[in-house]
Design an enzyme around this catalytic site. Structure first.
Site, PDB file in Angstrom:
ATOM      1  N   GLY A 273       7.170 -21.120  -4.981  1.00  0.00           N
ATOM      2  CA  GLY A 273       7.428 -19.601  -4.038  1.00  0.00           C
ATOM      3  C   GLY A 273       9.166 -19.529  -4.945  1.00  0.00           C
ATOM      4  N   VAL A 274       9.813 -18.352  -4.286  1.00  0.00           N
ATOM      5  CA  VAL A 274      10.793 -17.327  -4.488  1.00  0.00           C
ATOM      6  C   VAL A 274      12.334 -18.289  -3.886  1.00  0.00           C
ATOM      7  CG1 VAL A 274      12.321 -15.272  -4.886  1.00  0.00           C
ATOM      8  CG2 VAL A 274       9.688 -15.201  -5.273  1.00  0.00           C
ATOM      9  N   GLY A 275      13.262 -18.697  -4.538  1.00  0.00           N
ATOM     10  CA  GLY A 275      14.369 -18.746  -3.724  1.00  0.00           C
ATOM     11  C   GLY A 275      15.179 -19.880  -3.880  1.00  0.00           C
ATOM     12  N   SER A 276      16.288 -20.233  -3.363  1.00  0.00           N
ATOM     13  CA  SER A 276      16.362 -21.924  -2.951  1.00  0.00           C
ATOM     14  C   SER A 276      16.556 -22.579  -3.142  1.00  0.00           C
ATOM     15  CB  SER A 276      18.105 -21.544  -3.087  1.00  0.00           C
ATOM     16  OG  SER A 276      19.164 -20.351  -2.974  1.00  0.00           O
ATOM     17  N   VAL A 277      15.713 -22.612  -2.070  1.00  0.00           N
ATOM     18  CA  VAL A 277      15.219 -24.171  -1.721  1.00  0.00           C
ATOM     19  C   VAL A 277      13.619 -24.175  -2.282  1.00  0.00           C
ATOM     20  CG1 VAL A 277      13.469 -25.014  -0.176  1.00  0.00           C
ATOM     21  CG2 VAL A 277      15.446 -24.152   1.141  1.00  0.00           C
ATOM     22  N   GLU A 298       4.107 -17.214 -10.050  1.00  0.00           N
ATOM     23  CA  GLU A 298       4.657 -15.651  -9.939  1.00  0.00           C
ATOM     24  C   GLU A 298       5.972 -15.689 -10.370  1.00  0.00           C
ATOM     25  OE1 GLU A 298       3.810 -14.420  -5.942  1.00  0.00           O
ATOM     26  OE2 GLU A 298       5.758 -14.977  -5.689  1.00  0.00           O
ATOM     27  N   ASN A 388      11.378 -10.260   4.789  1.00  0.00           N
ATOM     28  CA  ASN A 388      10.544  -9.964   3.859  1.00  0.00           C
ATOM     29  C   ASN A 388       9.353  -9.583   3.913  1.00  0.00           C
ATOM     30  OD1 ASN A 388      13.875 -10.332   2.318  1.00  0.00           O
ATOM     31  ND2 ASN A 388      12.985 -12.886   2.390  1.00  0.00           N
ATOM     32  N   GLY A 392       3.369 -13.093  -2.394  1.00  0.00           N
ATOM     33  CA  GLY A 392       2.224 -14.065  -2.875  1.00  0.00           C
ATOM     34  C   GLY A 392       1.982 -15.362  -2.130  1.00  0.00           C
TER      35      GLY A 392
END
Length: 507
Positions: A273-277, A298, A388, A392
């Site tokens: 997924g999206v993001g820093s983690v 994605e 947010n 996905g």
């Protein structure tokens, strides 16, 4: 407002003579957009979204207030979401966002928002379920237009191809900050709708089934606009000890799966997924012994470039390149090295549930909170306020070979437990969650009853809250006579509403 966009020479990027005659200003192009129109744009994360026309449109809205309905691929940059939200220019927004101005407008009831599984957004607009079946204008970013008039996208593909196909009018922004070497990195395929839809013949991350450009009738393109504004990329947070621990916990678990014969040595295709983690977890693979990895996801972030650098990633397929500023410099400075290992698809292909299930993707996403039975909240604070959107994660979580959710065991410097008796909002049911990974360990939920799941999940919660969670579970079992999923409903809800007053969270 930029007055000099038209001074940017894009004739070497617009190779079709007819379309060269349609080169105009952002202000002139924005006049094609009228009140209450459905407007679809390119963009997925702050990548490949239009920047000049939305800013010009917002300036016009200041003088003559009106609203539009905005459809994108996913989140976009401030030159689109923020500028339109700041002038109260959006009535309806879908399918995903991460912008603070837009989020505030949604939570203030100024913008109506539909949160969608990203694989479904394009087809639902084609089916006519959204916007009355009409897409009035599509605004898409390109790095060039070929001599045939084909549109070559940039750092994302998202819903671009479907929106171009549906729209009555198309505006193309040709962005000179995006390298023309993107030509060839895209695999554009728009499926037919039922009953004419054919199987999607993607059998691996590097399978191509489409074309490297978006086709559009020349008479549908009403304006070609120069732009030299780069993607507003976001820095990723530093990799902290909690992220390192979560990555190690997952890698140890995967080693055990390989030893048990449930996974090949090079794993199965990874989704992150999206993001820093999520980026930090992928980064943990760099120092592992894993080789010949593949990615079917994605969003392609910095950690995947690091895997390529380490010689451990053979290929990555996604719908968007979403690097940090430093990652973008790395990509653009070594394009010939990275490009052969990267492919961008429409999001209904990158997130296709059928493909995800068939090729056996390892789905890795993040949660705001999860409960002791494995239900996950990834979108709303205290059940109400949007963060947010689901993005996905649902496409991959429900259909992946292995569905993993990451969360630190406590948030806000330990003031809030991320493991709760009952989630305040549910995006992912326990049936779609195989593993919950915290910095404390891995809760393996596969093949376990609700009460067995509770034991696993409480074991990876924060030590500061573990006794409270165990006490809640024990009392719920007694009160419900060991029902299948024991709950004390009033107390479970008050955990969120009156947590500090009732002492169920750290003061």
């Amino acid at each position: 407002m930029r007055e000099d966009f038209l001074m940017i020479d894009i004739t070497d990027r617009v190779l079709n003579a007819e379309l060269r005659g349609k080169i105009t200003t952002a202000e002139e192009a924005a006049l094609h957009i009228e009140p209450n129109m459905n407007v679809g744009t390119s963009g997925f994360t702050p990548s490949g979204y239009p920047k000049a026309v939305p800013v010009a449109l917002a300036e016009r809205m200041k003088k003559e207030p009106f609203k539009i309905n905005l459809w994108t691929g996913a989140s976009v940059g401030p030159e689109l979401d923020a500028v339109l939200a700041s002038v109260d220019g959006v009535n309806f927004r879908m399918p995903y966002q991460t912008n603070s101005e837009m989020r505030n407008a949604i939570n203030a009831n100024k913008v109506q928002y539909q949160d969608l599984h990203l694989s479904e957004a394009a087809q639902l607009t084609r089916y006519g379920y959204i916007g009355g079946g009409t897409l009035d204008v599509a605004i898409v970013e390109a790095c060039m237009i070929t001599k045939e008039g084909y549109i070559v996208p940039t750092t994302s593909l998202g819903n671009t191809a479907s929106y171009v196909k549906q729209a009555k009018k198309v505006i193309v922004e040709v962005n000179t900050t995006q390298p023309v070497e993107f030509f060839g990195m895209h695999d554009v395929y728009v499926p037919e709708d039922p009953p004419y839809r054919m199987p999607l013949n993607v059998v691996a991350s590097d399978t191509r089934i489409g074309k490297p450009y978006v086709e559009c009738p020349l008479d549908k393109i009403v304006a070609v606009v120069p732009c030299d504004v780069p993607d507003n990329t976001r820095p990723l947070g530093a990799i902290d000890d909690d992220s390192r621990a979560m990555s190690k916990n997952l890698l140890d678990f995967l080693d055990a799966e390989i030893a048990a014969g449930r996974m090949p040595k090079n794993l199965l295709p990874l989704q992150s997924g999206v993001g820093s983690v999520a980026n930090a977890v992928i980064g943990g693979f760099v120092d592992s012994d894993k080789e010949h990895l593949t990615v079917y996801t994605e969003v392609i972030q910095d950690g995947m470039f690091d895997l390529i650098d380490a010689g451990k990633l053979d290929f990555a397929s996604g719908t968007a390149l979403s690097p940090s500023p430093d990652g973008q410099k790395k990509l653009y400075g070594n394009f010939d090295f990275y490009a052969p290992k990267l492919l961008l698809r429409p999001q209904e292909i990158s997130n296709s549930p059928e493909i995800v299930r068939r090729i056996g993707v390892i789905a890795m996403n993040t949660a705001i909170e999860c409960d002791i039975y494995g239900n996950v909240n990834s979108t709303r604070i205290n059940g109400s306020r949007l963060m947010n959107g689901i993005g996905g994660s649902g496409d991959f979580a429900r259909n992946g070979y292995l569905s993993v959710f990451f969360t630190v065991s406590s948030a806000k410097k330990g003031a809030v437990s991320s493991i709760v008796p009952m989630v305040s909002h549910q995006d992912h049911g326990a049936q779609d969650v195989d593993l919950i990974v915290t910095e404390r360990g891995v809760a393996d939920l596969r093949g376990k009853s609700s009460k067995q799941r509770a034991k696993e999940i409480i074991a990876v919660s924060s030590p500061e809250y573990r006794d409270q969670l165990q006490d809640y579970f024990d009392r719920a079992c007694v009160a419900t006579k060991n029902a299948d999923k024991p709950h004390l409903l009033n107390e479970a809800l008050s955990w969120h509403v009156n947590a500090l007053e009732k002492g169920t969270m750290k003061k």
